[in-house]
Design an enzyme around this catalytic site. Sequence first.
Site: not given
Ligand SMILES: NC(=O)C1=CN([C@@H]2O[C@H](COP(=O)(O)OP(=O)(O)OC[C@H]3O[C@@H](n4cnc5c(N)ncnc54)[C@H](OP(=O)(O)O)[C@@H]3O)[C@@H](O)[C@H]2O)C=CC1
Ligand SMILES: CCCCCCCCCCCCCCCC(=O)[C@@H](N)CO
Length: 359
Positions: A120, A199, A213, A217
């Site tokens: 973790d 982020s 959240y 970030k």
């Molecule tokens: N998907 C989205 O829409 C977006 C995601 N992000 C960011 O991208 C990153 C990945 O997201 P996503 O791929 O969707 O997430 P997932 O939930 O698919 O994957 C998360 C990963 O992180 C691991 N993890 C979570 N908590 C811990 C911990 N405490 N210690 C070690 N490992 C950990 C999980 O494994 P396990 O649980 O086994 O530990 C898993 O491998 C995140 O930081 C998310 O905030 C950013 C923008 C958009």
């Molecule tokens: C010129 C200005 C342009 C403005 C565009 C604004 C667009 C806003 C969209 C925001 C989307 C937020 C996604 C968060 C994703 C995320 O982190 C989670 N889904 C994680 O799981």
Amino acid sequence: MSYEEGFSSTITDWLFFNSWWLLLPLIMLLVVVAFIVAFVLLLYMISPLISPKPLKLNGAHVVVTGGSSGIGKSIAMECYRQGAFITLVARDESKLVQAKKEVEKCAINDKQVVLCISVDVSKDYRQVESVIKQCQEKLGPVDMLVNCAGTSFSGKFEEVEVERFRSLMEVNYLGSVYPTRAVITTMKERRMGRIMFVSSQAGQIGLFGYTAYSPSKFALRGLAESLQMEMKPYNIYVTIAYPPDTDTPGLAEENRTKPLETRLISETSGVTQPEQVAKIVVKDAVQGNFNSSVGPDGYMLSALTCGMSPVTSITEGLQQIVTMGLFRTIALFYLGSFDSIVRRCMIEREQSKAVDKRE
Ligand SMILES: NC(=O)C1=CN([C@@H]2O[C@H](COP(=O)(O)OP(=O)(O)OC[C@H]3O[C@@H](n4cnc5c(N)ncnc54)[C@H](OP(=O)(O)O)[C@@H]3O)[C@@H](O)[C@H]2O)C=CC1
Ligand SMILES: CCCCCCCCCCCCCCCC(=O)[C@@H](N)CO
């Protein structure tokens, strides 16, 4: 002195005096233009100083936290395709083993290795430090650390359990501080390295539903900027990535509690595939770009919110200067539409409540 003479000299004086004032804006404009030209020239002169040398991924050791799922797994696969050695870090061992198999399929030579570590990243620094030590003993010093372990939660502020504010901050923020802290000394000694923070677009703007959240970030931005200023003399480059909604198990989980408002607002920038996010962010990290954005909305958001963040190429700086006013104008329309989404949802909820009461 005749009446006419007196009159015409007053007119000339008047004109002389006033045309001076009339010329002032023109002079100011010229000065501004001269400054811009000088600035652009200066930027071009220092360009070799601000563009880092790209990192060679072939043979490099890349540690990916959160590498067992979603974006992290795709990043690991992308690096493997370029010849890197990978350490996957996450908690769940069976997910790690499964991900390892998928990453191994992307091999380009038979020397490549995938190592799995179950820990973790957000709880005990000593533990994180010791697993990083272990993986460095096996695969050599870390060339690139990808901090992708994280989790999200959306809900209305008063409905999110208080505990959630702490846990998100722990996983998303401290879970990026600890692994970074554990690799940085060796990177400084070697005078090379890359650190990536994942982020989110929700780390650039605060949106309805993301009161727990978004701050976790946004925190990464402060960390990334401060760290970059400290690390630049050591040839270590920090990248902060701001992906939009990405099609992952994490997003599916988040969607289960997502308020309608959050869904409608997020739809603005659509849903991306993790492979696409991985390609972009890995390329940016290799090049040593500070900012990494995905898609046209991501590009606009990054230019708009660049603030005092470091600039890694001349074109990036110039684009920010030129587009900022325009993007702010566009942003005002977006903000207006987000407010109206929130208002419409509220009205609809109240109407359906009133109907329920009548029935
Ligand atoms: N998907 C989205 O829409 C977006 C995601 N992000 C960011 O991208 C990153 C990945 O997201 P996503 O791929 O969707 O997430 P997932 O939930 O698919 O994957 C998360 C990963 O992180 C691991 N993890 C979570 N908590 C811990 C911990 N405490 N210690 C070690 N490992 C950990 C999980 O494994 P396990 O649980 O086994 O530990 C898993 O491998 C995140 O930081 C998310 O905030 C950013 C923008 C958009
Ligand atoms: C010129 C200005 C342009 C403005 C565009 C604004 C667009 C806003 C969209 C925001 C989307 C937020 C996604 C968060 C994703 C995320 O982190 C989670 N889904 C994680 O799981």
